[in-house]
Design a protein around this motif. Structure first.
Motif, PDB file in Angstrom:
ATOM      1  N   PRO A   1       0.847  -1.205   0.000  1.00 20.77           N
ATOM      2  CA  PRO A   1       0.000   0.000   0.000  1.00 20.77           C
ATOM      3  C   PRO A   1       0.877   1.248   0.000  1.00 20.77           C
ATOM      4  O   PRO A   1       2.074   1.191   0.290  1.00 20.77           O
ATOM      5  CB  PRO A   1      -0.798  -0.130   1.304  1.00 20.77           C
ATOM      6  CG  PRO A   1       0.004  -1.024   2.168  1.00 20.77           C
ATOM      7  CD  PRO A   1       0.740  -1.964   1.260  1.00 20.77           C
ATOM      8  N   SER A   2       0.283   2.389  -0.288  1.00 21.84           N
ATOM      9  CA  SER A   2       1.042   3.643  -0.294  1.00 21.84           C
ATOM     10  C   SER A   2       1.583   3.939   1.109  1.00 21.84           C
ATOM     11  O   SER A   2       1.129   3.356   2.101  1.00 21.84           O
ATOM     12  CB  SER A   2       0.144   4.793  -0.748  1.00 21.84           C
ATOM     13  OG  SER A   2      -0.855   5.053   0.225  1.00 21.84           O
ATOM     14  N   LYS A   3       2.544   4.853   1.162  1.00 22.54           N
ATOM     15  CA  LYS A   3       3.141   5.192   2.455  1.00 22.54           C
ATOM     16  C   LYS A   3       2.102   5.748   3.419  1.00 22.54           C
ATOM     17  O   LYS A   3       2.084   5.401   4.614  1.00 22.54           O
ATOM     18  CB  LYS A   3       4.273   6.203   2.262  1.00 22.54           C
ATOM     19  CG  LYS A   3       5.113   6.401   3.518  1.00 22.54           C
ATOM     20  CD  LYS A   3       6.425   7.095   3.207  1.00 22.54           C
ATOM     21  CE  LYS A   3       7.309   7.141   4.437  1.00 22.54           C
ATOM     22  NZ  LYS A   3       8.633   7.721   4.144  1.00 22.54           N
TER      23      LYS A   3
ATOM     24  N   LEU B   1      -2.272   2.146   8.589  1.00 24.58           N
ATOM     25  CA  LEU B   1      -2.326   0.749   9.020  1.00 24.58           C
ATOM     26  C   LEU B   1      -1.679   0.564  10.391  1.00 24.58           C
ATOM     27  O   LEU B   1      -2.136  -0.235  11.212  1.00 24.58           O
ATOM     28  CB  LEU B   1      -1.638  -0.130   7.975  1.00 24.58           C
ATOM     29  CG  LEU B   1      -1.502  -1.631   8.292  1.00 24.58           C
ATOM     30  CD1 LEU B   1      -2.883  -2.284   8.372  1.00 24.58           C
ATOM     31  CD2 LEU B   1      -0.628  -2.316   7.267  1.00 24.58           C
ATOM     32  N   PHE B   2      -0.601   1.330  10.628  1.00 31.00           N
ATOM     33  CA  PHE B   2       0.133   1.172  11.890  1.00 31.00           C
ATOM     34  C   PHE B   2      -0.246   2.223  12.936  1.00 31.00           C
ATOM     35  O   PHE B   2       0.497   2.462  13.877  1.00 31.00           O
ATOM     36  CB  PHE B   2       1.641   1.206  11.620  1.00 31.00           C
ATOM     37  CG  PHE B   2       2.161  -0.066  11.008  1.00 31.00           C
ATOM     38  CD1 PHE B   2       2.537  -1.139  11.811  1.00 31.00           C
ATOM     39  CD2 PHE B   2       2.242  -0.211   9.632  1.00 31.00           C
ATOM     40  CE1 PHE B   2       3.006  -2.316  11.248  1.00 31.00           C
ATOM     41  CE2 PHE B   2       2.704  -1.382   9.057  1.00 31.00           C
ATOM     42  CZ  PHE B   2       3.084  -2.443   9.867  1.00 31.00           C
TER      43      PHE B   2
END
Length: 311
Positions: free
Chosen positions: A12-14, A20-21
């Motif tokens: 996925p993109s940055k 996500l995190f």
């Protein structure tokens, strides 16, 4: 030759990875961004119960310029610095950023060095910047000096651990204190006396703590060199970074000719410090790492020359 290719993982993109995190979008900003409009909790004036002996910052690593009489006469070191001031019970806190702000100012001007007069000026300016009547700075750093083999004349670098501390007080003035810790060799007098031949020796650590007067600021000779000489010249032998066999023979024989108990060491070093006009008070400690025992041997002596003028 067959080359096997593995498919690349599609990431996925940055921005999506950050989400996500656990990253979240900023919330609307409602508090002031101008310093003049921000709350200053440290400057709150109330009865906060107790005066504080010291408040400040420690474990500040910073480049330091060091000069001295021994080669290399000009060197760069790294200092571990502590800054502090006292605080009245009517103040909640101090402005911590002003400690490092002043340090950065001195560094940008290229004048931050291990010099008593400079540190005196630094503490006075720091007290004024903090709007306090006192300020303290303490520097801990390694000091390197050249040592040559007694026979081969091959050079290497030894080092001693140095501490410089300056306390400025509006009413009482300045207090200057310093310490030096250096390695030496000692040979056991008892072992030499009772043995048919040979004697055991050990590596010792001599620690010198002194309170200095203005003579140290004005001294023509480097105070670090004077303290080092007091420690090393009274030992059975000096420690060397480079020794060839002819050097080793000379050092071994010198140690045999100058046996020292740990008690002897602190008394001999104390005698040298007693004769230094720039030293008002001193403590000398020695710890020998015994070569044939499981324990270390220790001794210390403290003396204040100013007490001789009382009564």
């Amino acid at each position: 030759m067959n080359t096997k290719f593995f498919p690349l993982k599609q990431l996925p993109s940055k921005a999506e990875r950050h989400k996500l995190f656990g990253s979240v979008l900023p919330v609307p900003r409602t508090k002031p961004i101008e310093k003049s409009q921000m709350a200053d909790l440290q400057n709150t004036k109330k009865d906060f119960l107790f005066d504080l002996d010291a408040v400040g910052i420690s474990n500040v690593k910073h480049p330091l310029s060091v000069t001295g009489d021994l080669e290399p006469k000009i060197q760069s070191s790294i200092a571990n610095i502590s800054f502090s001031t006292s605080l009245k019970s009517t103040s909640k806190g101090t402005n911590m950023s002003r400690f490092t702000e002043q340090l950065s100012t001195y560094y940008r001007q290229g004048v931050f060095q291990a010099d008593w007069q400079l540190l005196k000026t630094f503490t006075k300016e720091l007290a004024d910047r903090l709007d306090q009547q006192d300020a303290t700075i303490e520097l801990q750093f390694p000091w390197f000096f050249e040592r040559r083999g007694p026979q081969s004349d091959l050079a290497g670098l030894n080092h001693a651990d140095i501490t410089m501390k300056v306390i400025y007080d509006y009413q009482t003035g300045y207090t200057l204190s310093a310490s030096l810790s250096a390695l030496i060799t000692t040979l056991c007098p008892c072992s030499k006396e009772i043995s048919e031949y040979s004697a055991h020796n050990q590596r010792g650590v001599v620690s010198i703590d002194v309170e200095l007067n203005e003579g140290a600021v004005q001294a023509e000779m480097d105070w670090k060199t004077l303290l080092l000489e007091a420690a090393e010249s009274n030992a059975s032998a000096r420690i060397h970074p480079v020794l060839k066999r002819p050097d080793e023979k000379m050092v071994t024989e010198q140690a045999y000719e100058n046996p020292r108990f740990v008690e002897d060491m602190v008394r001999l070093v104390a005698a040298d410090l007693y004769e230094m006009d720039m030293v008002d008070k001193f403590q000398v400690a020695c710890r020998n790492e015994e070569s044939i025992h499981m324990h270390d041997a220790i001794a210390s002596v403290t003396y204040d020359k100013r007490t001789e003028n009382l009564g």
